[in-house]
Motif scaffolding. Structure first.
Motif, short mmCIF file in Angstrom:
data_model
loop_
_atom_site.label_atom_id
_atom_site.label_comp_id
_atom_site.label_asym_id
_atom_site.label_seq_id
_atom_site.Cartn_x
_atom_site.Cartn_y
_atom_site.Cartn_z
N CYS A 48 4.39 -11.57 0.71
CA CYS A 48 4.31 -10.11 0.93
C CYS A 48 5.19 -9.33 -0.03
O CYS A 48 4.89 -8.19 -0.37
N THR A 49 6.28 -9.95 -0.49
CA THR A 49 7.21 -9.24 -1.37
C THR A 49 6.65 -9.02 -2.77
O THR A 49 7.26 -8.34 -3.59
N LYS A 50 5.49 -9.59 -3.05
CA LYS A 50 4.82 -9.32 -4.33
C LYS A 50 4.44 -7.84 -4.41
O LYS A 50 4.44 -7.26 -5.48
N CYS A 51 4.15 -7.24 -3.24
CA CYS A 51 3.79 -5.82 -3.17
C CYS A 51 4.78 -5.01 -2.33
O CYS A 51 5.10 -3.88 -2.66
N HIS A 52 5.22 -5.60 -1.21
CA HIS A 52 6.11 -4.91 -0.28
C HIS A 52 7.57 -5.22 -0.58
O HIS A 52 7.87 -6.21 -1.23
N THR A 53 8.46 -4.38 -0.04
CA THR A 53 9.89 -4.59 -0.29
C THR A 53 10.49 -5.68 0.60
O THR A 53 11.56 -6.18 0.32
N SER A 54 9.80 -6.06 1.68
CA SER A 54 10.30 -7.13 2.54
C SER A 54 9.16 -8.05 2.95
O SER A 54 7.99 -7.69 2.86
N LYS A 59 4.95 -0.10 5.13
CA LYS A 59 4.59 0.91 4.15
C LYS A 59 5.26 0.62 2.80
O LYS A 59 6.42 0.23 2.75
N ILE A 60 4.51 0.83 1.74
CA ILE A 60 5.05 0.62 0.39
C ILE A 60 5.61 1.95 -0.09
O ILE A 60 4.86 2.90 -0.34
N GLU A 61 6.91 2.02 -0.18
CA GLU A 61 7.60 3.25 -0.59
C GLU A 61 7.18 3.66 -1.99
O GLU A 61 7.16 2.84 -2.91
N GLY A 62 6.81 4.92 -2.14
CA GLY A 62 6.44 5.45 -3.45
C GLY A 62 5.05 5.04 -3.91
O GLY A 62 4.71 5.20 -5.08
N LYS A 65 -0.72 6.51 -7.41
CA LYS A 65 -1.51 6.12 -8.58
C LYS A 65 -0.72 5.25 -9.56
O LYS A 65 -1.17 4.17 -9.95
N ASP A 66 0.45 5.71 -9.98
CA ASP A 66 1.22 4.97 -10.98
C ASP A 66 1.63 3.58 -10.49
O ASP A 66 1.48 2.59 -11.22
N LEU A 67 2.13 3.51 -9.27
CA LEU A 67 2.56 2.21 -8.73
C LEU A 67 1.36 1.29 -8.52
O LEU A 67 1.42 0.09 -8.83
N ALA A 68 0.25 1.83 -8.03
CA ALA A 68 -0.95 1.01 -7.82
C ALA A 68 -1.48 0.46 -9.14
O ALA A 68 -1.80 -0.72 -9.25
N HIS A 69 -1.53 1.32 -10.15
CA HIS A 69 -2.04 0.85 -11.44
C HIS A 69 -1.12 -0.21 -12.03
O HIS A 69 -1.57 -1.23 -12.55
N LYS A 70 0.18 0.01 -11.92
CA LYS A 70 1.14 -0.95 -12.48
C LYS A 70 1.11 -2.27 -11.69
O LYS A 70 0.99 -3.35 -12.27
N THR A 71 1.20 -2.17 -10.38
CA THR A 71 1.31 -3.37 -9.55
C THR A 71 -0.03 -4.09 -9.38
O THR A 71 -0.14 -5.28 -9.68
N CYS A 72 -1.03 -3.36 -8.92
CA CYS A 72 -2.33 -3.99 -8.60
C CYS A 72 -3.07 -4.42 -9.86
O CYS A 72 -3.45 -5.58 -10.02
N ALA A 77 -4.65 -8.42 -13.97
CA ALA A 77 -4.72 -8.79 -15.39
C ALA A 77 -3.94 -10.08 -15.64
O ALA A 77 -4.39 -10.98 -16.35
N GLU A 78 -2.75 -10.17 -15.04
CA GLU A 78 -1.89 -11.35 -15.21
C GLU A 78 -2.54 -12.62 -14.65
O GLU A 78 -2.48 -13.68 -15.27
N SER A 79 -3.17 -12.50 -13.49
CA SER A 79 -3.77 -13.68 -12.86
C SER A 79 -5.18 -13.98 -13.37
O SER A 79 -5.72 -15.06 -13.12
N GLY A 80 -5.77 -13.00 -14.06
CA GLY A 80 -7.14 -13.19 -14.54
C GLY A 80 -8.16 -13.11 -13.42
O GLY A 80 -9.29 -13.54 -13.57
N LYS A 81 -7.76 -12.55 -12.28
CA LYS A 81 -8.64 -12.41 -11.12
C LYS A 81 -8.56 -10.98 -10.60
O LYS A 81 -7.50 -10.38 -10.62
N GLY A 82 -9.67 -10.48 -10.14
CA GLY A 82 -9.70 -9.15 -9.53
C GLY A 82 -10.08 -8.09 -10.54
O GLY A 82 -10.09 -8.32 -11.75
N PRO A 83 -10.41 -6.91 -10.02
CA PRO A 83 -10.85 -5.81 -10.89
C PRO A 83 -9.74 -5.23 -11.74
O PRO A 83 -8.59 -5.14 -11.30
#
Length: 92
Positions: A48-54, A59-62, A65-72, A77-83
């Motif tokens: 869960c800490t890959k996306c969440h703080t704990s 809820k994911i603080e902050g 758009k910017d955080l979603a694009h960077k994180t998701c 892109a890194e895993s080569g899976k997903g949109p």
């Protein structure tokens, strides 16, 4: 009798859907009508800490758009899976 049978079928279908992990979070229109299959991500990532703080999630603080694009998008892109393209996530 038909009502009882219909109810049993509906309940067993609903429990199968949730047991299969198809619960999807639909983000608000202001975020571009993005559907996010949370349970699928939980099963694949298992951290869960890959996306969440704990590890408890919540809820994911902050989150926006910017955080979603960077994180998701970054994780996809890194895993080569997903949109990774706009139209793959943002449905009209």
């Amino acid at each position: 009798m038909k009502k009882i049978l219909s109810t049993i079928v509906a309940l067993s279908f609903a429990s199968t859907v949730f047991a299969a992990g198809t619960a999807t979070i639909v983000l608000p229109a202001s975020m571009g009508n993005v559907s996010f299959p949370h349970v699928k991500h939980q099963q694949l990532i298992k951290d869960c800490t890959k996306c969440h703080t704990s590890k408890e999630g919540g809820k994911i603080e902050g989150f926006g758009k910017d955080l979603a694009h960077k994180t998701c998008k970054g994780c996809h892109a890194e895993s080569g899976k997903g949109p990774t393209s706009c139209k793959d996530c943002h449905k009209k």
